[in-house]
Each structure stands twice: as C-alpha cells, then as structure tokens.
Design an enzyme around this catalytic site. Structure first.
Site, PDB file in Angstrom:
ATOM      1  N   SER A  70       0.860  -1.421  -0.179  1.00  0.00           N
ATOM      2  CA  SER A  70       0.039   0.344  -0.238  1.00  0.00           C
ATOM      3  C   SER A  70       0.954   1.608   0.095  1.00  0.00           C
ATOM      4  O   SER A  70       0.489   2.278  -0.006  1.00  0.00           O
ATOM      5  CB  SER A  70      -1.197   0.141   1.634  1.00  0.00           C
ATOM      6  OG  SER A  70      -2.258  -1.208   0.557  1.00  0.00           O
ATOM      7  N   LYS A 208       2.982   6.579   4.508  1.00  0.00           N
ATOM      8  CA  LYS A 208       2.117   5.958   3.939  1.00  0.00           C
ATOM      9  C   LYS A 208       2.506   4.331   4.486  1.00  0.00           C
ATOM     10  O   LYS A 208       3.755   4.315   4.196  1.00  0.00           O
ATOM     11  CB  LYS A 208       1.843   5.648   2.711  1.00  0.00           C
ATOM     12  CG  LYS A 208       0.802   5.082   1.616  1.00  0.00           C
ATOM     13  CD  LYS A 208      -0.676   5.246   2.987  1.00  0.00           C
ATOM     14  CE  LYS A 208      -1.744   4.182   2.364  1.00  0.00           C
ATOM     15  NZ  LYS A 208      -1.777   3.170   3.399  1.00  0.00           N
ATOM     16  N   THR A 209       1.915   3.625   4.981  1.00  0.00           N
ATOM     17  CA  THR A 209       2.144   2.162   5.834  1.00  0.00           C
ATOM     18  C   THR A 209       1.934   1.524   4.249  1.00  0.00           C
ATOM     19  O   THR A 209       1.036   1.446   3.226  1.00  0.00           O
ATOM     20  CB  THR A 209       1.317   1.874   7.269  1.00  0.00           C
ATOM     21  OG1 THR A 209       0.362   2.181   6.986  1.00  0.00           O
ATOM     22  CG2 THR A 209       1.853   2.818   7.693  1.00  0.00           C
ATOM     23  N   GLY A 210       2.608   0.230   5.009  1.00  0.00           N
ATOM     24  CA  GLY A 210       2.235  -1.078   3.722  1.00  0.00           C
ATOM     25  C   GLY A 210       2.804  -2.130   4.557  1.00  0.00           C
ATOM     26  O   GLY A 210       3.332  -2.596   4.989  1.00  0.00           O
TER      27      GLY A 210
END
Length: 290
Positions: A70, A208-210
């Site tokens: 993501s 932003k994480t993923g």
C-alpha cells in the site's frame, strides 16, 4: 550473482550521487531498537537533508527490492491526479459491495478517505480507470522500482510483480517533498497533504504504511518524511521574515515477519519502531513515549 551485481551497482550510484553527503552506519544503535521490538530481519534508512547526512541500518536489505504493497498508493494517487482520472482528492468511488475483511473499507468514500484507511478496493478501481498505458508511462518516467506491471493493472503492487527498495522509496519521497517528481506542483501538494499523520507545534510527520504477503512472509513498510519545527526570533532587519524553521528528514523502513507469527501486533510495531528511531535522532523530540 545477478543480485550481488545489482547491490554493487546501486551502492556505486548512491556513493557517487552523495559525494557531499556523510553516511552513517547505525547497525549497533538501531539494531538494538529493532531487536527490542522483536524484529530480526528489517532495515531503516533516513536522510537528514539539512545536514546532508544519511543514516542506515542493514544496508544490504535497504538496497534490496520488495513488494511495495500500500505504499504504492502514493504513486497511484499522483498518477490519478495528474491524468485527471481524479479531478481532486474528493473523487468519490462507490463501494463495490465486496467485503475484503476490513470494516472501514465497506462504504463509499473519496480518495482522501481511501488513502487514510488504505482502501484496497478503491485503489483497485482507481488503477483500472487510469489504465495500463498511463501507469506504465509514469512508472518508466519516475523510474519507480523495477517498473513492472505484469498481466493486470489493478493489483501489480500487491502480487509481487512490482518491487522497490527502501533506498528507492526514500529517493521517491524526497523528490515528492521538493516537487521534483514529473507531476504538477498541485498533484504533489495534494498527495503530501494526504500523507500527514501527526502534527504538533514541534513537528509534522507524513507517511504511508503498507503490508504485503509473499509466500509465507509478510513485508511491513512505512515510508515518508518528518519536519522538525523550530521557533526562532528573527532580528528586525533579517532577510528571513518567518519565525518558523522547518527541517526535513526522509525515511523508509521495512521488515519481514512470518505470516503465522502473531507474537506481536506487527502493524503497530512498524509505527512504534519509527517513533523510537526518530526519537533516538531527536527528529521528534517531543513525541509521546511509545
């Protein structure tokens, strides 16, 4: 052999492009932080832009490419805005009624909301609307990771077709911060605003994480930048008219855990690690203790 050549080549590029940058190995200090939080296979790379210094933990892994998961929503959003697929971040895409196991995704929402909760269904549809030609054009122009899409345009960042390294992620968000990507200033400004996660009088934290699964392993990401804010009193005739100074730091972190390992909340661990490392470098001196 090919992997070793790739590592050597990237290392040469880094060293040649950072001739005036001091590079610091944080293997001992940050290694302890990673181990304290149960991570045995991870990396972290950070650039202090003001002082032209780069800090890293586990350089070999920092140069190795992994599924972006993501974190690719940063890129996906930029392309959607630039191509007018999304006129702005308020583009509404109706929920397709598919329950993907995350209750927060089960509703109609706009792009800003979808980015915040990392709505996979929304970004599947956004990628389909963008189309392969535009997506490939910008992957090539930005030189994003290995630039591969594969047979389908709506999940290539989730099925391990597209891969990118932590080092490349850091370079990408650094360019985003300074409006240096091949997108309009407006598109980059909107996406930066969507990345803002924490804000006080002393700092702003954008990321932003993923998380992506490859075979029996999960790769956990967090990429972005921080602004350390200092308040000063300028002299009456100073050329600087503002009493606020913003000092940027860029970072990328990833680590791997076995899919069956439930010994920790790994989603929270990646954020806890980020906070711990930024505190260690006094980037966020007033952040609450985790």
């Amino acid at each position: 052999m090919r992997f070793n050549y790739f590592i050597a080549l990237v290392a040469v590029v880094i060293l040649s492009s950072c001739a005036e940058t001091r590079i610091h190995d944080k293997e001992e200090d940050w290694g302890t932080i990673f181990k304290t939080h149960g991570v045995t296979d991870g990396c972290f790379i950070m650039r202090d832009h003001t002082h032209e210094e780069i800090y890293y933990y586990n350089k070999g892994r920092s140069l190795r490419r992994y599924i972006p998961a993501s974190t690719f929503k940063i890129f996906n959003s930029l392309v959607a805005l630039e191509t007018s697929t999304a006129p702005d971040e308020q583009l509404v895409i109706p929920w397709d009624s598919v329950d993907r196991g995350i209750p927060a995704w089960n509703k109609t929402m706009n792009m800003r909301e979808a980015f915040k909760v990392s709505n996979v269904g929304y970004y599947h549809e956004l990628a389909r609307r963008i189309g392969r030609d535009y997506m490939q054009h910008y992957l090539d122009t930005v030189q994003y990771g290995n630039k591969r899409i594969g047979p389908t345009v709506d999940d290539f960042w989730l099925n391990d077709t597209l891969q990118i390294s932590a080092d490349e992620q850091l370079g990408f968000v650094k360019k985003l911060y300074f409006d240096e990507l091949p997108f309009s200033e407006r598109s980059q400004r909107i996406v930066r605003s969507m990345m803002l996660q924490e804000q006080t009088d002393d700092y702003k934290l954008y990321y932003k994480t993923g998380v992506g699964q490859v075979n029996d392993s999960s790769v956990f990401w967090i990429v972005g930048f921080a602004e350390r804010i200092e308040h000063v009193v300028e002299k009456e005739k100073s050329m600087n008219k503002s009493n606020v100074r913003n000092y940027p730091y860029f970072f990328a972190q990833n680590f791997t855990a076995h899919v069956s390992d439930t010994s920790r909340d790994w989603l929270q661990t990646r954020i806890t690690l980020l906070h711990a490392i930024l505190r260690e470098k006094s980037v966020l001196p007033y952040i609450a203790k985790q």
